[in-house]
Design a protein around this motif. Structure first.
Motif, PDB file in Angstrom:
ATOM      1  N   ARG A 108     -10.683  30.845  12.593  1.00 42.25           N
ATOM      2  CA  ARG A 108     -10.562  31.061  11.143  1.00 42.25           C
ATOM      3  C   ARG A 108      -9.107  31.310  10.753  1.00 42.25           C
ATOM      4  O   ARG A 108      -8.665  30.896   9.688  1.00 42.25           O
ATOM      5  N   HIS A 109      -8.379  31.988  11.617  1.00 34.87           N
ATOM      6  CA  HIS A 109      -6.973  32.322  11.336  1.00 34.87           C
ATOM      7  C   HIS A 109      -6.103  31.058  11.251  1.00 34.87           C
ATOM      8  O   HIS A 109      -4.969  31.130  10.773  1.00 34.87           O
ATOM      9  N   ASN A 110      -6.604  29.930  11.737  1.00 35.27           N
ATOM     10  CA  ASN A 110      -5.806  28.710  11.803  1.00 35.27           C
ATOM     11  C   ASN A 110      -6.114  27.724  10.698  1.00 35.27           C
ATOM     12  O   ASN A 110      -5.730  26.554  10.780  1.00 35.27           O
ATOM     13  N   VAL A 111      -6.753  28.176   9.642  1.00 35.44           N
ATOM     14  CA  VAL A 111      -7.119  27.232   8.586  1.00 35.44           C
ATOM     15  C   VAL A 111      -5.874  26.642   7.910  1.00 35.44           C
ATOM     16  O   VAL A 111      -5.899  25.508   7.423  1.00 35.44           O
ATOM     17  N   GLY A 112      -4.769  27.373   7.909  1.00 32.24           N
ATOM     18  CA  GLY A 112      -3.532  26.820   7.354  1.00 32.24           C
ATOM     19  C   GLY A 112      -3.068  25.598   8.119  1.00 32.24           C
ATOM     20  O   GLY A 112      -2.545  24.640   7.531  1.00 32.24           O
ATOM     21  N   PHE A 113      -3.262  25.610   9.446  1.00 31.31           N
ATOM     22  CA  PHE A 113      -2.939  24.434  10.257  1.00 31.31           C
ATOM     23  C   PHE A 113      -3.857  23.262   9.905  1.00 31.31           C
ATOM     24  O   PHE A 113      -3.411  22.115   9.844  1.00 31.31           O
ATOM     25  N   LEU A 114      -5.143  23.557   9.684  1.00 35.19           N
ATOM     26  CA  LEU A 114      -6.091  22.485   9.356  1.00 35.19           C
ATOM     27  C   LEU A 114      -5.696  21.791   8.057  1.00 35.19           C
ATOM     28  O   LEU A 114      -5.744  20.554   7.953  1.00 35.19           O
ATOM     29  N   VAL A 115      -5.297  22.582   7.060  1.00 32.45           N
ATOM     30  CA  VAL A 115      -4.918  22.009   5.762  1.00 32.45           C
ATOM     31  C   VAL A 115      -3.639  21.196   5.883  1.00 32.45           C
ATOM     32  O   VAL A 115      -3.535  20.089   5.340  1.00 32.45           O
ATOM     33  N   THR A 116      -2.648  21.701   6.606  1.00 33.15           N
ATOM     34  CA  THR A 116      -1.398  20.948   6.738  1.00 33.15           C
ATOM     35  C   THR A 116      -1.572  19.734   7.649  1.00 33.15           C
ATOM     36  O   THR A 116      -0.877  18.731   7.474  1.00 33.15           O
TER      37      THR A 116
END
Length: 202
Positions: A30-38
């Protein structure tokens, strides 16, 4: 260079930093959702992330209509761990000469239901270690695209919750919400904060 609706200026590129932790073991957290969006934004630009001397992976490109609303954009994924995100993002800010008013941070948010978005400028860190590090380096006046992950169930510690992968039920809808968050980032840059908020804040 085009004029940007949210800053009223004609400054250089936008810097969009997706927050997360490096390494395949964290990829679905969940903490890596910023990576998923980028990651999705990079695929829309047709680019591949490359390691930059700032200790981040970057992709450069343009979004919007060229010559009308086209905006130069630098996507970034820090290669440091979350609590040190400010160092590589600050180095990219200096390298590309990006004012804080053209920095967008995409991150997970506990106090919002899963998949819901909130766009804002400035504010506190709400206990988020990535934001805490960024604010120490950049000041607080950057844009945030807050992607809801909800609160942990029962008495599960927050740290354990955000470092776990999205649940099987959440994964069924995750691609849709990541796509919507990527749209929100593009709208924020091209249309300005108020119009993006009216469309995507939910």
């Amino acid at each position: 260079m085009t004029t940007d609706a949210s800053t009223g200026g004609t400054a250089g590129p936008w810097l969009v930093a997706g927050l997360g932790n490096p390494g395949p073991g964290h990829a679905g957290n969940r903490h890596n959702v910023g990576f998923l969006v980028t990651d999705l934004l990079a695929s829309r630009l047709g680019g591949k992330f490359k390691v930059h001397k700032s200790r981040a992976r970057v992709v450069e490109g343009r979004i919007g209509v060229p010559g009308v609303s086209g905006q130069r954009i630098v996507l970034a994924q820090p290669l440091s761990y979350m609590n040190l995100s400010g160092r590589p993002v600050g180095a990219l800010r200096d390298f590309y000469k990006v004012p804080v008013g053209r920095i967008v941070v995409v991150h997970d948010e506990l106090d919002i239901d899963f998949g819901a978005l909130r766009l804002k400028k400035g504010g506190g860190d709400n206990g988020h270690n990535g934001l805490k590090s960024l604010t120490k380096t950049l000041g607080a006046d950057y844009f945030r695209v807050r992607f809801g992950v909800g609160r942990p169930p029962g008495r599960m510690p927050v740290a354990d919750y955000v470092l776990k992968d999205f649940s099987a039920v959440e994964r069924k809808e995750l691609d849709y919400f990541v796509d919507r968050a990527a749209d929100a980032v593009e709208s924020l840059i091209v249309d300005g904060l108020e119009r993006a908020q009216s469309t995507y804040n939910s």
